[in-house]
Every structure is written in C-alpha cells, then in structure tokens.
Design an enzyme around this catalytic site. Structure first.
Site, PDB file in Angstrom:
ATOM      1  N   HIS A  86      -4.407  25.017  44.725  1.00  0.00           N
ATOM      2  CA  HIS A  86      -5.667  24.322  44.996  1.00  0.00           C
ATOM      3  C   HIS A  86      -6.579  25.115  45.927  1.00  0.00           C
ATOM      4  O   HIS A  86      -7.494  24.569  46.541  1.00  0.00           O
ATOM      5  CB  HIS A  86      -5.417  22.914  45.563  1.00  0.00           C
ATOM      6  CG  HIS A  86      -4.980  21.940  44.525  1.00  0.00           C
ATOM      7  ND1 HIS A  86      -5.031  20.582  44.708  1.00  0.00           N
ATOM      8  CD2 HIS A  86      -4.487  22.132  43.265  1.00  0.00           C
ATOM      9  CE1 HIS A  86      -4.585  19.970  43.614  1.00  0.00           C
ATOM     10  NE2 HIS A  86      -4.248  20.901  42.735  1.00  0.00           N
ATOM     11  N   GLU A 125      -5.810  14.913  34.882  1.00  0.00           N
ATOM     12  CA  GLU A 125      -4.613  15.010  35.717  1.00  0.00           C
ATOM     13  C   GLU A 125      -4.959  15.135  37.188  1.00  0.00           C
ATOM     14  O   GLU A 125      -4.268  14.581  38.051  1.00  0.00           O
ATOM     15  CB  GLU A 125      -3.758  16.203  35.261  1.00  0.00           C
ATOM     16  CG  GLU A 125      -2.358  16.236  35.847  1.00  0.00           C
ATOM     17  CD  GLU A 125      -2.282  16.922  37.221  1.00  0.00           C
ATOM     18  OE1 GLU A 125      -1.243  16.803  37.891  1.00  0.00           O
ATOM     19  OE2 GLU A 125      -3.270  17.587  37.603  1.00  0.00           O
ATOM     20  N   ASP A 137      -4.070  26.582  38.061  1.00  0.00           N
ATOM     21  CA  ASP A 137      -3.590  25.208  37.908  1.00  0.00           C
ATOM     22  C   ASP A 137      -4.673  24.435  37.161  1.00  0.00           C
ATOM     23  O   ASP A 137      -5.692  24.082  37.766  1.00  0.00           O
ATOM     24  CB  ASP A 137      -3.300  24.614  39.283  1.00  0.00           C
ATOM     25  CG  ASP A 137      -3.037  23.120  39.284  1.00  0.00           C
ATOM     26  OD1 ASP A 137      -2.767  22.560  38.205  1.00  0.00           O
ATOM     27  OD2 ASP A 137      -3.108  22.514  40.373  1.00  0.00           O
TER      28      ASP A 137
END
Length: 388
Positions: A325, A224, A190
C-alpha cells in the site's frame, strides 16, 4: 497433472498494461474491459456482474463441482472531499492506505464529462523554506493532505468554474519500473501482479491443452480494497476458492521474497486446513519455492466471500510484496511461481467428493486432519524440471 510452461514475457507485459489503466475502487470499467479482452484472446468464456466483476470459466470434466481463483483489479486511490477557499482540494482516501505514502504522489483528477486534470498530493506544510522544522512535525494523516492541481486556480470559485466537485475521483500514478534483474517496482502491484499471474496461469493451461478435472472459474473483483471483494461474484456452485494477493515482507514475517507464500491465517481467521496443505504439497512436489506465513492486519477476497455466507473452503496464495500500500516492490520469480502453482492447482481433483453438495451426512466427512497427500502426484514427482 503436469507442469505447463509459463510465459513470463506475457505476465510482464500484461502487468505493465494493467498498471497503465487507472482503476481506484469505483472507477474500474476500463481495467475490466482490458481483462475481458485478454480472456477473449485466450478463448475463455466469461460473464459480468452489474458492477463489472468478471466470472470466467475454464471448463473441466465435471461441471457440477466447481473451484475458483480470484484476484482483484481495483486499487487504492482518493476522492475530492471539498473545494478549499484557496482553490486547493481537500481529499479523502479510497481504500485503506497511509497518508505518508500519498505525500508527493502525482495524480490525475477525473471530473465530469471526461475532463482530466493533473496535480500533486501534498502535505499542508510542504515547504521547509516557509515552515522550517514544522514540515517534519506535522502529523501524517489525510486531514493534513491537499491536492494542488496544475491549473490557474486561486480560489474556490476558480476551482468551481473548472467544473471541479466533491466526489471527483483521483487516480495515483503507479510509476512502474521493471528492472532487468527481476525486481518489479510500482504502486498497485497489489493486486495487478496477482491479476497478471492468474491470466498467465490461464494462458499456460489453455495453450497446453490440458484437461481439467472440474470447472475452474477465474474471478476478477472490483471492490476488494473497500472490503466487498468476492462477496458478490459467487453463486453457490463453488466449493473451493483461492484468493491471489500480496504477501507482506517485513520483520517477523515469513514471506518468501522469490517464491510463493501460502497464508495460513489472516485477520479473518484460519484458512482451510486441507486446501492450504494441498497447495503446500504441490509446491513440495514440483519444487516451487514457497513458505507459509500468518498475517495479522490483512483481509482478502476470501474473507469477503465467507462473510457473505458462502460455506466454502478458502486459501490465500501470495506473491511477495515489500512496502504494501505504498511504493511497492516484488520480484518476477515470485509472480511466476504463483502462476506455476495456480496452473497446477487447476489440474488437481476435488479435495473431497462430499464437497459437491452443500450439506451431507457424517459418514463422508473427513475423519481426521492429516498432512495432505495425493497419489496422483507420485508418478510426476520428478516432472518439476519441465516447468519453464
């Protein structure tokens, strides 16, 4: 519109190169440089904002009616909060990620003047030989973490003499492992897998020399993970924006582990009805494995763009991601499926001609919300077999 071959090896090597470049939010210049080099190699023109967000352009026939696809190059990380009396460092997170995922991570601390130090993020009670069951009873939070540097440091004064200061950036080792069976495991997939997929799609379009009906901007944002996202890269000429990010694999989620996931809603609300269904229609027509999902605790570049006041249609296209995450895992087929979808989407006509203008009359507004269909796909419905 036609399928174009996706270079899986290029996506894989690009992903590995991206992962090798530390890029926590606020420290993204090196990864921006790398992405610019990739765009130059593909012959794609680009420009940068002051802070380094990239706006590249694949030109189409229509230069007044634009679409964009966005992925973010910044990752999670940490920062020094304080020098502790014992010489270890108090830390705070960059971005939102759980302390339990940080425990035991090997890191690099970036001090001023180019100095770098290696270390480990550890819970305050790290040794069972000392704390016994207390190591498991200590709550997992950032207040109970500290950074142990691999240096001769026994006091705050020792740390200070090395030039360590509050505000020093901490980048976590990604530890990538890309297996031959297609599973790709690493921190920060990610959204570096999304960046690799977007570059892979662009490479396929450029090398296949297909004509695009309208300008398509490739956007790479640098903040982001801290919520700013695509709010700072749009300039009023974009009507359709697709964000590329992760789709979470978990109980009660409907993410496709080996294909594309099209998010219908996240914590910021529903995505555009028509654009989301067009993407589903492309997947159906070209036999791209896909699913739809709804994410409750999630926001992306698209949300930031809308919150900044952009009146645009948005959608979210996801590659599969387990343990988001944390120490993440995706599959090669999912990332390649995203690249396939993006390369086809770039070739579609504008959703609505009225979207050329920011504001217009009722007469050309869509009359009803119907399932997406597009006659331009009728003659290519069997062409999916040609996709690499």
């Amino acid at each position: 519109m036609k399928p174009v071959p996706i270079d899986t090896d290029y996506i894989r090597e690009t992903l590995l190169a991206l992962l090798a470049i530390p890029s926590p939010t606020g420290m993204t210049d090196d990864v921006v440089q790398y992405c610019c080099q990739q765009l130059e190699a593909l012959g794609i023109d680009y420009e940068l904002t002051r802070r380094g967000a990239i706006r590249a352009t694949l030109p189409g026939r229509d230069h007044a009616h634009d679409r964009a696809i966005v992925a973010h190059v910044d990752t999670l990380g940490a920062m020094v909060k304080n020098l502790k009396p014992c010489g270890r460092l108090e830390v705070v997170p960059i971005g939102t990620w759980p302390a339990r995922s940080a425990e035991g991570a090997r890191v690099t601390l970036f001090a001023d003047h180019g100095r770098r130090f290696r270390g480990t993020l550890l819970p305050l009670k790290a040794s069972g030989h000392v704390y016994n069951e207390g190591v498991d009873e200590q709550p997992a939070n950032w207040q109970n973490l500290e950074l142990r540097l691999d240096e001769d440091i026994a006091s705050r004064e020792d740390a200070s003499k090395l030039g360590l200061q509050p505000g020093d950036f901490i980048a976590v080792d990604p530890q990538p492992e890309l297996l031959d069976n297609g599973f790709w495991v690493s921190r920060f997939l990610d959204d570096k897998a999304g960046v690799a997929a977007l570059l892979g799609a662009a490479k396929a379009v450029v090398e296949s020399d297909v004509e695009l009906p309208m300008d398509c901007h490739l956007l790479f944002t640098v903040s982001e993970e801290t919520g700013v996202g695509a709010s700072h890269i749009l300039h009023g000429d974009v009507a359709e924006l697709i964000a590329v990010d992760n789709g979470t694999i978990a109980p009660d989620q409907n993410t496709s582990e080996y294909g594309v996931t099209i998010a219908m809603q996240d914590s910021s609300g529903p995505f555009d009805y028509y654009l989301s269904r067009r993407l589903s229609g492309i997947c159906d027509t070209f036999e791209i494995d896909h699913s739809r999902d709804v994410f409750r605790f999630y926001r992306s570049d698209a949300a930031a763009a809308l919150e900044a006041g952009n009146d645009i249609r948005t959608a979210l296209v996801c590659f599969a991601l387990d343990s988001s995450h944390g120490y993440e895992r995706t599959h090669r087929d999912s990332v390649v499926a995203v690249a396939r979808l993006l390369s086809l989407h770039m070739q579609t006509e504008a959703l609505f001609e009225r979207d050329r203008d920011v504001i217009g009359p009722l007469e050309d507004f869509p009359e009803e919300q119907v399932e997406w269909e597009d006659s331009e796909l009728e003659d290519v419905a069997t062409a999916s077999a040609e996709v690499a």
